[in-house]
Motif scaffolding. Structure first.
Motif, PDB file in Angstrom:
ATOM      1  N   GLY A  87       0.794  -1.223   0.000  1.00  0.00           N
ATOM      2  CA  GLY A  87       0.000   0.000   0.000  1.00  0.00           C
ATOM      3  C   GLY A  87       0.827   1.273   0.000  1.00  0.00           C
ATOM      4  O   GLY A  87       0.354   2.333  -0.426  1.00  0.00           O
ATOM      5  N   LYS A 124      -5.671   0.904  -0.275  1.00  0.00           N
ATOM      6  CA  LYS A 124      -7.101   1.159  -0.155  1.00  0.00           C
ATOM      7  C   LYS A 124      -7.860   0.853  -1.438  1.00  0.00           C
ATOM      8  O   LYS A 124      -9.017   0.437  -1.400  1.00  0.00           O
ATOM      9  N   TRP A 125      -7.217   1.056  -2.580  1.00  0.00           N
ATOM     10  CA  TRP A 125      -7.913   0.831  -3.852  1.00  0.00           C
ATOM     11  C   TRP A 125      -8.165  -0.657  -4.128  1.00  0.00           C
ATOM     12  O   TRP A 125      -8.957  -0.989  -5.000  1.00  0.00           O
ATOM     13  N   ARG A 127      -9.170  -2.915  -1.693  1.00  0.00           N
ATOM     14  CA  ARG A 127      -9.979  -3.528  -0.633  1.00  0.00           C
ATOM     15  C   ARG A 127     -11.228  -2.689  -0.365  1.00  0.00           C
ATOM     16  O   ARG A 127     -11.284  -1.517  -0.726  1.00  0.00           O
ATOM     17  N   LYS A 129     -14.120  -0.404   1.374  1.00  0.00           N
ATOM     18  CA  LYS A 129     -14.053   0.760   2.239  1.00  0.00           C
ATOM     19  C   LYS A 129     -14.173   0.336   3.699  1.00  0.00           C
ATOM     20  O   LYS A 129     -14.962  -0.548   4.047  1.00  0.00           O
ATOM     21  N   ASP A 130     -13.387   0.965   4.554  1.00  0.00           N
ATOM     22  CA  ASP A 130     -13.386   0.733   6.002  1.00  0.00           C
ATOM     23  C   ASP A 130     -12.855  -0.647   6.391  1.00  0.00           C
ATOM     24  O   ASP A 130     -13.001  -1.070   7.544  1.00  0.00           O
ATOM     25  N   PHE A 133      -6.066  -3.184   6.700  1.00  0.00           N
ATOM     26  CA  PHE A 133      -4.987  -3.279   5.707  1.00  0.00           C
ATOM     27  C   PHE A 133      -4.651  -4.706   5.295  1.00  0.00           C
ATOM     28  O   PHE A 133      -4.013  -4.929   4.270  1.00  0.00           O
TER      29      PHE A 133
END
Length: 376
Positions: A87, A124-125, A127, A129-130, A133
């Protein structure tokens, strides 16, 4: 109000004052620290299997990166494990940022160290949202495979060992989902293929399993022995070169015998047996985390003197008894900042680079200064 401000700015005394302050700032500000590689170095040690797990991922100052790796070499450890979060280095699909890892790698190699790269941390892109990791669904396995390819290709000839994920047998490291050796094996297969496409010589480490006695059905994890057996049942055998193992001693000495119902340093021997039962006796193991803690009040800690004795003995066991063990990389050499928890008592060096007694004694061992004394 604004009229008053505009009139004030026309006052030459104010302008002179501002100019004076600007000049003064340039005069008294600390000069930038210029960091050079220096001549190539070589690790001098009586034990070529010694290693540590460094934590330079969030170390932003280059001189601190260099000093950390310099002290690793001076301690006598030729191996390091370092974390390279996906990430951090692919913030957008197909867009890579190698500046910081390049700095770490160039200094590590210049110090004569062998780097084992731990790969993980979902951007983040890739997985929901919220999500945490460590959450990676099968739809994004190929995205991780693309990162593995890019990483291995970028560091071809510099990094020859990569770890695929970290502790996939505990829920925290598997996105707080039920742990699943079959799902991890599918991820491993994707990563292995892409790594070998980028560099057929790169060594792929699987597992990095957390030692745990979790009972069947535990929502927080799976027994590491059962997880490894599940990996073999899922076809992992042909998709890794080396098994990565985490081997913590907790309160037990390093010679405490292994047992399925006990977490200790020699538990790694039980994992080794499973490898042999599955026809993998020719493969090796690298301990990528492990060791002892000397916090004065933590229930799983030992006394500082015991930690020194146990650590040196652990390195000796790997050297003299475990021909199948390539390296023992203990947790953790130094943190960029203090955690103010028991975690600080795993380190060999303080945040300000003050060497702890364990560092100095391990250094003496690596130099052979304990050879005339009775080793633990």
């Amino acid at each position: 109000m604004f009229t008053g401000i505009s009139k004030g700015l026309k006052n030459p005394l104010i302008w002179r004052g501002l100019i004076f302050l600007i000049v003064l700032w340039f005069v008294i500000r600390p000069a930038p620290i210029i960091v050079t590689l220096g001549p190539p170095q070589k690790v001098v040690t009586i034990n070529p299997k010694m290693g540590v797990h460094t934590r330079l991922t969030d170390e932003v100052e280059e001189w601190k990166i260099k000093r950390t790796l310099q002290m690793v070499r001076e301690m006598g450890a030729p191996w390091i494990v370092e974390y390279f979060p996906w990430g951090y280095y692919e913030p957008k699909k197909g867009v890579y940022s190698w500046a910081h890892p390049d700095t770490v790698v160039k200094h590590a190699l210049n110090q004569g160290l062998t780097v084992i790269a731990r790969l993980g941390f979902v951007p983040k892109w890739a997985r929901p949202k919220d999500s945490i990791f460590s959450y990676l669904d099968p739809e994004h396995y190929d995205d991780f495979g693309d990162f593995v390819y890019a990483f291995v290709e970028h560091y071809r000839g510099k990094i020859r060992h990569i770890i695929i994920w970290n502790e996939p047998n505990i829920a925290l490291e598997w996105g707080y989902r039920p742990v699943d050796p079959e799902a991890y094996t599918e991820l491993l297969k994707v990563a292995y293929r892409r790594a070998k496409e980028a560099d057929p010589e790169v060594q792929v480490l699987a597992g990095a399993l957390a030692p745990t006695l979790a009972p069947p059905g535990d929502p927080w994890g799976m027994n590491d022995l059962e997880f490894l057996r599940g990996m073999y049942r899922a076809g992992a055998k042909d998709y890794f070169d080396i098994l990565a193992v985490h081997s913590y001693g907790w309160t037990f000495p390093p010679d405490d015998p292994p047992a399925p119902d006990k977490v200790n340093f020699r538990r790694v021997e039980l994992l080794r047996q499973i490898m042999e039962e599955n026809g993998d006796a020719h493969k090796t193991i690298i301990i990528t985390e492990g060791g002892w803690n000397d916090h004065p009040r933590w229930s799983k800690a030992v006394r500082p003197g015991q930690r020194v004795e146990y650590t040196i003995r652990a390195y000796e066991i790997a050297l003299k008894e475990w021909e199948w063990c390539e390296a023992v990389c203990l947790w953790a050499f130094r943190y960029p900042w203090a955690t103010h928890t028991y975690q600080d008592y795993f380190t060999f060096v303080a945040v300000d680079f003050t060497p702890k007694p364990i560092y100095l004694e391990v250094q003496r061992y690596a130099r052979g200064e304990l050879a005339q004394e009775k080793l633990p």
